[in-house]
Design a protein around this motif. Structure first.
Motif, PDB file in Angstrom:
ATOM      1  N   ARG A  74       0.831  -1.208   0.000  1.00 41.80           N
ATOM      2  CA  ARG A  74       0.000   0.000   0.000  1.00 41.80           C
ATOM      3  C   ARG A  74       0.864   1.256   0.000  1.00 41.80           C
ATOM      4  NH1 ARG A  74      -3.401  -0.395   4.962  1.00 41.80           N
ATOM      5  NH2 ARG A  74      -2.580  -2.480   5.351  1.00 41.80           N
ATOM      6  N   SER A  75       1.939   1.255   0.799  1.00 40.88           N
ATOM      7  CA  SER A  75       2.832   2.418   0.854  1.00 40.88           C
ATOM      8  C   SER A  75       3.408   2.719  -0.519  1.00 40.88           C
ATOM      9  CB  SER A  75       3.964   2.162   1.853  1.00 40.88           C
ATOM     10  OG  SER A  75       3.462   2.004   3.162  1.00 40.88           O
ATOM     11  N   GLU A  77       2.226   1.742  -3.527  1.00 40.14           N
ATOM     12  CA  GLU A  77       1.192   2.132  -4.487  1.00 40.14           C
ATOM     13  C   GLU A  77       0.638   3.522  -4.192  1.00 40.14           C
ATOM     14  OE1 GLU A  77      -1.606  -1.095  -4.375  1.00 40.14           O
ATOM     15  OE2 GLU A  77      -0.449  -2.278  -5.827  1.00 40.14           O
ATOM     16  N   TYR A  78       0.446   3.841  -2.914  1.00 38.30           N
ATOM     17  CA  TYR A  78      -0.062   5.164  -2.563  1.00 38.30           C
ATOM     18  C   TYR A  78       0.953   6.252  -2.903  1.00 38.30           C
ATOM     19  CZ  TYR A  78      -3.856   2.828   0.037  1.00 38.30           C
ATOM     20  OH  TYR A  78      -4.935   2.070   0.389  1.00 38.30           O
ATOM     21  N   THR A  81       0.695   6.905  -6.527  1.00 39.93           N
ATOM     22  CA  THR A  81      -0.522   7.672  -6.815  1.00 39.93           C
ATOM     23  C   THR A  81      -0.355   9.140  -6.424  1.00 39.93           C
ATOM     24  OG1 THR A  81      -1.920   5.718  -6.514  1.00 39.93           O
ATOM     25  CG2 THR A  81      -2.999   7.864  -6.334  1.00 39.93           C
ATOM     26  N   ILE A 151      -7.864  13.339  -1.656  1.00 43.78           N
ATOM     27  CA  ILE A 151      -6.935  12.490  -0.909  1.00 43.78           C
ATOM     28  C   ILE A 151      -7.189  12.656   0.584  1.00 43.78           C
ATOM     29  CG2 ILE A 151      -4.510  12.001  -0.409  1.00 43.78           C
ATOM     30  CD1 ILE A 151      -3.913  13.271  -3.217  1.00 43.78           C
ATOM     31  N   PHE A 153      -5.724  11.551   3.770  1.00 41.39           N
ATOM     32  CA  PHE A 153      -4.545  10.960   4.407  1.00 41.39           C
ATOM     33  C   PHE A 153      -4.900  10.688   5.861  1.00 41.39           C
ATOM     34  CE2 PHE A 153      -0.023  11.960   6.039  1.00 41.39           C
ATOM     35  CZ  PHE A 153       0.322  10.620   6.008  1.00 41.39           C
ATOM     36  N   LEU A 178       2.617   6.184   4.689  1.00 42.56           N
ATOM     37  CA  LEU A 178       1.538   6.311   3.706  1.00 42.56           C
ATOM     38  C   LEU A 178       0.526   5.182   3.656  1.00 42.56           C
ATOM     39  CD1 LEU A 178       3.682   7.516   0.649  1.00 42.56           C
ATOM     40  CD2 LEU A 178       2.579   8.916   2.399  1.00 42.56           C
ATOM     41  N   ASN A 179       0.616   4.178   4.527  1.00 42.46           N
ATOM     42  CA  ASN A 179      -0.167   2.968   4.282  1.00 42.46           C
ATOM     43  C   ASN A 179      -1.659   3.082   4.606  1.00 42.46           C
ATOM     44  OD1 ASN A 179      -0.627   1.548   7.126  1.00 42.46           O
ATOM     45  ND2 ASN A 179       1.428   2.411   7.137  1.00 42.46           N
ATOM     46  N   MET A 181      -4.770   5.417   3.554  1.00 44.03           N
ATOM     47  CA  MET A 181      -5.336   6.508   2.764  1.00 44.03           C
ATOM     48  C   MET A 181      -6.658   6.090   2.147  1.00 44.03           C
ATOM     49  SD  MET A 181      -2.356   8.434   0.661  1.00 44.03           S
ATOM     50  CE  MET A 181      -1.004   9.213   1.522  1.00 44.03           C
ATOM     51  N   ASN A 182      -7.516   7.080   1.927  1.00 43.81           N
ATOM     52  CA  ASN A 182      -8.716   6.889   1.120  1.00 43.81           C
ATOM     53  C   ASN A 182      -8.672   7.899  -0.021  1.00 43.81           C
ATOM     54  OD1 ASN A 182      -9.911   4.848   2.734  1.00 43.81           O
ATOM     55  ND2 ASN A 182     -10.764   6.391   4.116  1.00 43.81           N
ATOM     56  N   PHE A 183      -9.208   7.501  -1.153  1.00 43.56           N
ATOM     57  CA  PHE A 183      -9.261   8.391  -2.305  1.00 43.56           C
ATOM     58  C   PHE A 183     -10.719   8.579  -2.708  1.00 43.56           C
ATOM     59  CE2 PHE A 183      -5.108   6.409  -2.337  1.00 43.56           C
ATOM     60  CZ  PHE A 183      -4.267   7.492  -2.541  1.00 43.56           C
TER      61      PHE A 183
END
Length: 255
Positions: A74-75, A77-78, A81, A151, A153, A178-179, A181-183
């Motif tokens: 996730r870290s 990939e985020y 992004t 974003i 965070f 960063l693991n 997050m919601n987008f």
């Protein structure tokens, strides 16, 4: 082992694998490492930052292998992004996962290591920090930009924004840890204010932040933004203190 390496760093794959293999016995420890271990390594002429995530308990080992992406993945990939959306974060380099039949054993997130002047925390602990109000206002604009881009965070807290001076009176901001997050397509006013609640309990700082946020969020007045931001901050602090008291009580009865 499951790995993914940033295309710009593919030629260093064997070097990275060697570093991960010797992670426990090499590298320079960075930070306090209460939950996760962060170490610095040299990759040719660049310093890289590797976070080794705490080995999850049995249930989460199964979850992270079969049902949910690991914190390392996730870290990575985020971070990718965020950079695509024009938000500052250290360059993601790779992530690594070691698994067995039972689930995830250990995982690592690799990124560039940024040397910066301060984090948001110093704005709280050093109220006379040079150019304090200007940095705080620029940070608020940075947070507004996050929200405009949808974003959320979830760990938007004092130690998770690195601040670097790039020219006279100008600063850049970089998110770390960063693991979570919601987008969103669009963030509501309530989501925005709630997202700022963990940053500071200093009313004078919240007054400056709400004043700056109101310059860009035109559908609410400065007073409405201040009132909501302060209310969310107080609600968060109350919950935090309640949990702390509960933990203290449990520790007392166990002793």
């Amino acid at each position: 082992m499951i790995i993914e390496v940033n295309p710009n760093f593919l030629k260093y794959t064997s070097n990275l694998l060697s570093i991960i293999k010797d992670f426990r016995t090499s590298g320079v420890v960075f930070g306090n490492g209460k939950r996760n271990t962060i170490k610095l390594f040299e990759l040719e002429n660049q310093t890289i930052n590797i976070k080794s995530f705490k080995v999850p308990h049995l249930f989460n080992r199964i979850v992270y292998k079969y049902f949910r992406e690991s914190k390392a993945k996730r870290s990575y990939e985020y971070a990718t992004t965020l950079l695509e959306k024009g938000i500052g974060t250290p360059q993601p380099i790779a992530y690594f996962e070691n698994t067995n039949w039972l689930g995830l054993k250990d995982s690592y997130y690799v990124s560039e290591h940024l040397v910066t002047e301060l984090t948001f925390r110093e704005l709280i602990t050093i109220p006379d920090y040079p150019d304090h109000e200007n940095i705080l206002r620029q940070f608020t604009r940075f947070s507004f930009d996050l929200h405009e881009k949808g974003i959320e965070f979830l760990d938007h807290s004092p130690g998770n924004t690195l601040i670097k001076k790039v020219s006279e009176n100008q600063y850049q901001f970089y998110l770390v840890d960063l693991n979570r997050m919601n987008f969103h397509q669009q963030m509501t006013f309530e989501q925005r204010m709630k997202n700022l609640r963990r940053l500071t309990r200093k009313k004078e700082m919240i007054a400056i932040m709400s004043d700056e946020y109101a310059k860009y969020y035109r559908t609410k007045t400065h007073q409405e933004i201040f009132d909501t931001m302060w209310e969310e901050t107080c609600r968060f602090r109350e919950g935090f203190e309640r949990k702390k008291r509960l933990k203290k009580s449990l520790k007392f009865w166990k002793s």
